[in-house]
Design a protein around this motif. Sequence first.
Motif, PDB file in Angstrom:
ATOM      1  N   ASN A   1     -17.393  12.395  -0.269  1.00  0.00           N
ATOM      2  CA  ASN A   1     -16.847  12.306  -1.625  1.00  0.00           C
ATOM      3  C   ASN A   1     -15.331  12.412  -1.511  1.00  0.00           C
ATOM      4  N   TYR A   2     -14.622  11.585  -2.308  1.00  0.00           N
ATOM      5  CA  TYR A   2     -13.163  11.560  -2.228  1.00  0.00           C
ATOM      6  C   TYR A   2     -12.536  11.660  -3.611  1.00  0.00           C
ATOM      7  N   ALA A   3     -11.357  12.268  -3.655  1.00  0.00           N
ATOM      8  CA  ALA A   3     -10.551  12.208  -4.862  1.00  0.00           C
ATOM      9  C   ALA A   3     -10.128  10.762  -5.083  1.00  0.00           C
ATOM     10  N   ASP A   4     -10.022  10.375  -6.339  1.00  0.00           N
ATOM     11  CA  ASP A   4      -9.659   8.987  -6.640  1.00  0.00           C
ATOM     12  C   ASP A   4      -8.336   8.597  -5.990  1.00  0.00           C
ATOM     13  N   SER A   5      -7.418   9.544  -5.910  1.00  0.00           N
ATOM     14  CA  SER A   5      -6.077   9.250  -5.409  1.00  0.00           C
ATOM     15  C   SER A   5      -6.046   8.903  -3.923  1.00  0.00           C
ATOM     16  N   VAL A   6      -7.106   9.224  -3.186  1.00  0.00           N
ATOM     17  CA  VAL A   6      -7.099   8.970  -1.739  1.00  0.00           C
ATOM     18  C   VAL A   6      -8.166   7.978  -1.300  1.00  0.00           C
ATOM     19  N   LYS A   7      -8.982   7.517  -2.219  1.00  0.00           N
ATOM     20  CA  LYS A   7     -10.043   6.571  -1.863  1.00  0.00           C
ATOM     21  C   LYS A   7      -9.455   5.317  -1.223  1.00  0.00           C
ATOM     22  N   GLY A   8     -10.067   4.894  -0.124  1.00  0.00           N
ATOM     23  CA  GLY A   8      -9.593   3.714   0.583  1.00  0.00           C
ATOM     24  C   GLY A   8      -8.485   3.996   1.576  1.00  0.00           C
ATOM     25  N   ARG A   9      -7.910   5.204   1.538  1.00  0.00           N
ATOM     26  CA  ARG A   9      -6.824   5.557   2.464  1.00  0.00           C
ATOM     27  C   ARG A   9      -7.213   6.684   3.417  1.00  0.00           C
ATOM     28  N   PHE A  10      -8.002   7.619   2.934  1.00  0.00           N
ATOM     29  CA  PHE A  10      -8.403   8.779   3.741  1.00  0.00           C
ATOM     30  C   PHE A  10      -9.870   8.668   4.124  1.00  0.00           C
ATOM     31  N   THR A  11     -10.190   9.202   5.302  1.00  0.00           N
ATOM     32  CA  THR A  11     -11.574   9.242   5.761  1.00  0.00           C
ATOM     33  C   THR A  11     -11.885  10.622   6.317  1.00  0.00           C
ATOM     34  N   ILE A  12     -12.928  11.243   5.773  1.00  0.00           N
ATOM     35  CA  ILE A  12     -13.377  12.538   6.286  1.00  0.00           C
ATOM     36  C   ILE A  12     -14.562  12.304   7.212  1.00  0.00           C
ATOM     37  N   SER A  13     -14.605  13.076   8.287  1.00  0.00           N
ATOM     38  CA  SER A  13     -15.717  12.980   9.225  1.00  0.00           C
ATOM     39  C   SER A  13     -15.947  14.349   9.853  1.00  0.00           C
ATOM     40  N   ARG A  14     -17.069  14.504  10.527  1.00  0.00           N
ATOM     41  CA  ARG A  14     -17.383  15.789  11.144  1.00  0.00           C
ATOM     42  C   ARG A  14     -18.088  15.589  12.470  1.00  0.00           C
ATOM     43  N   ASP A  15     -17.882  16.557  13.345  1.00  0.00           N
ATOM     44  CA  ASP A  15     -18.565  16.601  14.633  1.00  0.00           C
ATOM     45  C   ASP A  15     -19.349  17.898  14.650  1.00  0.00           C
ATOM     46  N   ASN A  16     -20.639  17.812  14.402  1.00  0.00           N
ATOM     47  CA  ASN A  16     -21.446  19.022  14.288  1.00  0.00           C
ATOM     48  C   ASN A  16     -21.533  19.790  15.604  1.00  0.00           C
ATOM     49  N   ALA A  17     -21.491  19.081  16.706  1.00  0.00           N
ATOM     50  CA  ALA A  17     -21.572  19.753  18.010  1.00  0.00           C
ATOM     51  C   ALA A  17     -20.347  20.622  18.265  1.00  0.00           C
ATOM     52  N   LYS A  18     -19.224  20.236  17.650  1.00  0.00           N
ATOM     53  CA  LYS A  18     -17.979  20.984  17.843  1.00  0.00           C
ATOM     54  C   LYS A  18     -17.615  21.828  16.633  1.00  0.00           C
ATOM     55  N   ASN A  19     -18.471  21.832  15.609  1.00  0.00           N
ATOM     56  CA  ASN A  19     -18.163  22.564  14.367  1.00  0.00           C
ATOM     57  C   ASN A  19     -16.773  22.205  13.843  1.00  0.00           C
ATOM     58  N   THR A  20     -16.481  20.925  13.836  1.00  0.00           N
ATOM     59  CA  THR A  20     -15.146  20.454  13.489  1.00  0.00           C
ATOM     60  C   THR A  20     -15.217  19.389  12.395  1.00  0.00           C
ATOM     61  N   VAL A  21     -14.263  19.464  11.487  1.00  0.00           N
ATOM     62  CA  VAL A  21     -14.124  18.450  10.458  1.00  0.00           C
ATOM     63  C   VAL A  21     -12.746  17.814  10.599  1.00  0.00           C
ATOM     64  N   TYR A  22     -12.697  16.513  10.343  1.00  0.00           N
ATOM     65  CA  TYR A  22     -11.469  15.751  10.496  1.00  0.00           C
ATOM     66  C   TYR A  22     -11.100  15.086   9.167  1.00  0.00           C
ATOM     67  N   LEU A  23      -9.806  14.791   9.025  1.00  0.00           N
ATOM     68  CA  LEU A  23      -9.337  13.998   7.902  1.00  0.00           C
ATOM     69  C   LEU A  23      -8.335  12.988   8.439  1.00  0.00           C
ATOM     70  N   GLN A  24      -8.748  11.738   8.470  1.00  0.00           N
ATOM     71  CA  GLN A  24      -7.844  10.662   8.874  1.00  0.00           C
ATOM     72  C   GLN A  24      -7.133  10.179   7.630  1.00  0.00           C
ATOM     73  N   MET A  25      -5.812  10.230   7.656  1.00  0.00           N
ATOM     74  CA  MET A  25      -5.003   9.868   6.491  1.00  0.00           C
ATOM     75  C   MET A  25      -4.127   8.675   6.843  1.00  0.00           C
ATOM     76  N   ASN A  26      -4.363   7.577   6.188  1.00  0.00           N
ATOM     77  CA  ASN A  26      -3.587   6.353   6.400  1.00  0.00           C
ATOM     78  C   ASN A  26      -2.821   5.979   5.139  1.00  0.00           C
ATOM     79  N   SER A  27      -1.847   5.110   5.311  1.00  0.00           N
ATOM     80  CA  SER A  27      -1.042   4.641   4.166  1.00  0.00           C
ATOM     81  C   SER A  27      -0.552   5.811   3.325  1.00  0.00           C
ATOM     82  N   LEU A  28       0.002   6.792   3.992  1.00  0.00           N
ATOM     83  CA  LEU A  28       0.426   8.009   3.301  1.00  0.00           C
ATOM     84  C   LEU A  28       1.545   7.734   2.312  1.00  0.00           C
ATOM     85  N   LYS A  29       1.514   8.487   1.220  1.00  0.00           N
ATOM     86  CA  LYS A  29       2.493   8.374   0.150  1.00  0.00           C
ATOM     87  C   LYS A  29       3.198   9.715  -0.037  1.00  0.00           C
TER      88      LYS A  29
END
Length: 115
Positions: A58-86
Amino acid sequence: QVQLVESGGGLVQAGGSLRLSCAASGSIFSINAMAWYRQAPGKQRDLVASITSGGRTNYADSVKGRFTISRDNAKNTVYLQMNSLKPEDTGVYYCKIIGNGNVYWGQGTQVTVSS
């Protein structure tokens, strides 16, 4: 004791990219939802993106299409890839993890986008 360690913030020009990471360590046995929040100066902390244990995002409207959240359950880690930053993406980014029936927050990492 559960600790969240965030990394990846910094200063970037508008149009650039950053990748945030948040790793959970300690006695955490089951992680449900994971999320990123943003707090701009003088404003409240708002949800940027979230991901369930099943991978639903789920994404805030302001970041849809620019940000991607993902997770690695084996590493207990969450990521946020942020592109086209403003410049309006500037703020302190906090990760939040719901696990062991509790809510845990990271210490925050500063993201500054220059125009």
